[in-house]
Motif scaffolding. Sequence first.
Motif, short mmCIF file in Angstrom:
data_model
loop_
_atom_site.label_atom_id
_atom_site.label_comp_id
_atom_site.label_asym_id
_atom_site.label_seq_id
_atom_site.Cartn_x
_atom_site.Cartn_y
_atom_site.Cartn_z
N GLY A 255 0.82 -1.21 0.00
CA GLY A 255 0.00 0.00 0.00
C GLY A 255 0.85 1.25 0.00
O GLY A 255 0.59 2.20 -0.74
N LEU A 256 1.87 1.26 0.82
CA LEU A 256 2.75 2.43 0.87
C LEU A 256 3.52 2.57 -0.43
O LEU A 256 3.66 3.67 -0.97
CB LEU A 256 3.71 2.29 2.05
N ALA A 257 4.02 1.46 -0.96
CA ALA A 257 4.77 1.53 -2.22
C ALA A 257 3.89 2.05 -3.35
O ALA A 257 4.32 2.85 -4.18
CB ALA A 257 5.31 0.14 -2.58
N ILE A 276 9.63 -5.82 -1.89
CA ILE A 276 8.47 -6.61 -1.48
C ILE A 276 8.18 -7.70 -2.51
O ILE A 276 7.76 -8.80 -2.16
CB ILE A 276 7.24 -5.70 -1.32
N GLU A 277 8.42 -7.40 -3.78
CA GLU A 277 8.08 -8.35 -4.84
C GLU A 277 9.10 -9.48 -4.98
O GLU A 277 8.83 -10.47 -5.66
CB GLU A 277 7.95 -7.61 -6.17
N LEU A 278 10.28 -9.34 -4.37
CA LEU A 278 11.27 -10.41 -4.46
C LEU A 278 10.72 -11.69 -3.83
O LEU A 278 10.23 -11.68 -2.71
CB LEU A 278 12.56 -10.00 -3.73
N MET A 304 14.83 -7.43 5.86
CA MET A 304 14.48 -6.67 7.06
C MET A 304 12.99 -6.38 7.13
O MET A 304 12.37 -6.49 8.21
CB MET A 304 15.27 -5.36 7.09
N LEU A 305 12.36 -6.04 6.00
CA LEU A 305 10.93 -5.73 6.03
C LEU A 305 10.09 -6.97 6.32
O LEU A 305 9.09 -6.90 7.04
CB LEU A 305 10.50 -5.09 4.71
N LYS A 306 10.48 -8.10 5.76
CA LYS A 306 9.74 -9.33 6.05
C LYS A 306 9.95 -9.77 7.50
O LYS A 306 9.05 -10.33 8.13
CB LYS A 306 10.13 -10.41 5.05
N SER A 307 11.13 -9.51 8.04
CA SER A 307 11.35 -9.76 9.47
C SER A 307 10.46 -8.86 10.31
O SER A 307 9.90 -9.29 11.33
CB SER A 307 12.82 -9.52 9.83
N PHE A 308 10.33 -7.61 9.89
CA PHE A 308 9.45 -6.66 10.59
C PHE A 308 8.02 -7.19 10.66
O PHE A 308 7.38 -7.15 11.72
CB PHE A 308 9.51 -5.30 9.89
N LEU A 309 7.51 -7.73 9.55
CA LEU A 309 6.15 -8.27 9.55
C LEU A 309 6.03 -9.46 10.49
O LEU A 309 5.05 -9.57 11.24
CB LEU A 309 5.75 -8.67 8.13
N ASP A 310 7.01 -10.35 10.48
CA ASP A 310 6.97 -11.52 11.38
C ASP A 310 6.96 -11.09 12.84
O ASP A 310 6.23 -11.64 13.67
CB ASP A 310 8.17 -12.43 11.11
N ILE A 311 7.79 -10.10 13.16
CA ILE A 311 7.88 -9.63 14.55
C ILE A 311 6.58 -8.95 14.95
O ILE A 311 6.07 -9.14 16.07
CB ILE A 311 9.09 -8.68 14.70
N TRP A 312 6.02 -8.16 14.06
CA TRP A 312 4.75 -7.48 14.33
C TRP A 312 3.66 -8.50 14.62
O TRP A 312 2.92 -8.39 15.61
CB TRP A 312 4.39 -6.60 13.14
#
Length: 576
Positions: A255-257, A276-278, A304-312
């Motif tokens: 959404g942000l992208a 994100i698309e990788l 890092m961003l996918k880790s952020f989602l998992d942690i969230w």
Amino acid sequence: MRNVGGTRHSLRSTRKLSIIAQDPSVTVEGKIVRASVDVPAEELLPGPRGYRVVVVDYDVTANALYASAELPSGLEGDYLDPFDKASDAKLLSDPRFHAQNAYAIAMRILARFEFALGRRIKWGCEGHQLNILPHAFAEPNAFYSREDRSLFFGYFESRPDKNGATRTIYTSLSHDVVAHETTHAILDGLRARYLEPSTPDQGALHEGFSDVVALLSVFALEEVVAAVLDGKPSDQLIDQKHLTKARLSQSVLFGLAREMGQELSGVRGKSLRHSIELKPGRDYMDDPDYLEVHARGELLVAAMLKSFLDIWISRLGRIGTITDGQKDRSLVVEEGARAADHLLTMAIRAIDYCPPVDLSFADYLSALLTVDREVVPDDKYGYRSALLANFADFGIRPSTHTDADGSWLRCNKEMIYSRTHFDSMLRDNEEVFRFVWENRRSLEIGDIGYIEVQSVRPSVRIAPDGFVLRETIAEYVQVLTLRVEELEEDFKVSLPEEMERWRSVRILGGGTLIFDEYGQLKYQIANHLLNDEADVARQGRRLRHLWEQGYFDQQDRTGSFAALHLSRSGVKETVR
């Protein structure tokens, strides 16, 4: 001791300033998403010009000097924000707000680094102050220049809309762009050798790390998380079906992208969307398509961003539902911002635990794991397991010189401490060099090359339980210049056959020393000069890569953020 105004109480340490929370194209209900952020309170000159950042609003293209922004003093009362109630049109059109926006974001990022590392941070350039030019030139570019001691932000016309109308895009109004360039200047101050030509990972980390700091600092703003969560920021509840990794990836990240639009894609290189698309589950590290620094940096951003989602999501598991699978929206937003803020702290602190030369993604991952283990041994929210899994999904694994959990091995060697002075070791390069020299065999530094201690810095960190972790971070560098034939014959370094045997080349080694509060060495995190087969192989990879990139044929070998960032915008570099 009395302060200004006669009070003996401490003065305020922060003030609130309005910024555009992400980018003017990110809107909710037709309004630009803005935030009121804390920045260090200081007495400013017009510009604003402060003790670390000086805004000089000069436009090279128009040969114009814009009116300076003036932020009122708070010594006689409250610190006022002149744009607190300003309309969107005012924010977009007033150059003084552009100056405030760039100043506030840069100071917020600097303060975030200083909070994470527990010390004052110097810029990579000379002097105490960094210049910011929010309307530097009419060009789709933004960059940090060590030589000019400045951040330059360009502006340009957008593509015509369906009615043929265009608008002016100001890169200084993008939180992402300002934070990214500020991080370049800070990282250059923390690790000056990371701008040295090296293997693909080192240049990619400069770009990827700057993106990570920019994006996580955005997600640490609750206003942004609330705006892009599910498009219903005014609702008090949110259905938990929206809180899966797939749905959050679509709503928050995609959404942000998507909202950021196409205008800034040249300046930003579309890194958020591409990251994100990788697709995970593939080894990208040896893929020729991911050797260019921006493309390779996207791997770090993706992990890092996918880790952020998992942690969230892990943190959301501790929040119960209120009714019919609905959760309190404010708590969901708060946990997302908190997860981003904690991961940002880890990302920043990890730089202290990285080797000072020839940095690899594997080194950075091990640094992330180690610095978190030092402060939070139990990992109750699964930060380290999330990082290990998501980095592995893109072919990035911890360094080989690590423990079973991927963190750096503790130093358990016998050291000579009696010939150095503890108090001087906390701050004195010469004293640390004495320690390095006396212990060069235990540290496996060897007897060749020039050795220099480049920095000695204190570090203070607060653990979640409130206890203080005090450390001293020192970095030393080894430099050796010799001919190609000497490298091949004496050290068995494999080099391209096309390299002239007479050519002189410079190779680097070095390490980071982490001392505990008692002056005992905890970690030596090093990429040695030519100690073993792994070092020989690393030096060969570095020189082969530089040869293939044409580095030895260039007159300016220091690299240029201006040319690097301009190349992704599709505009040819101009010489001024």
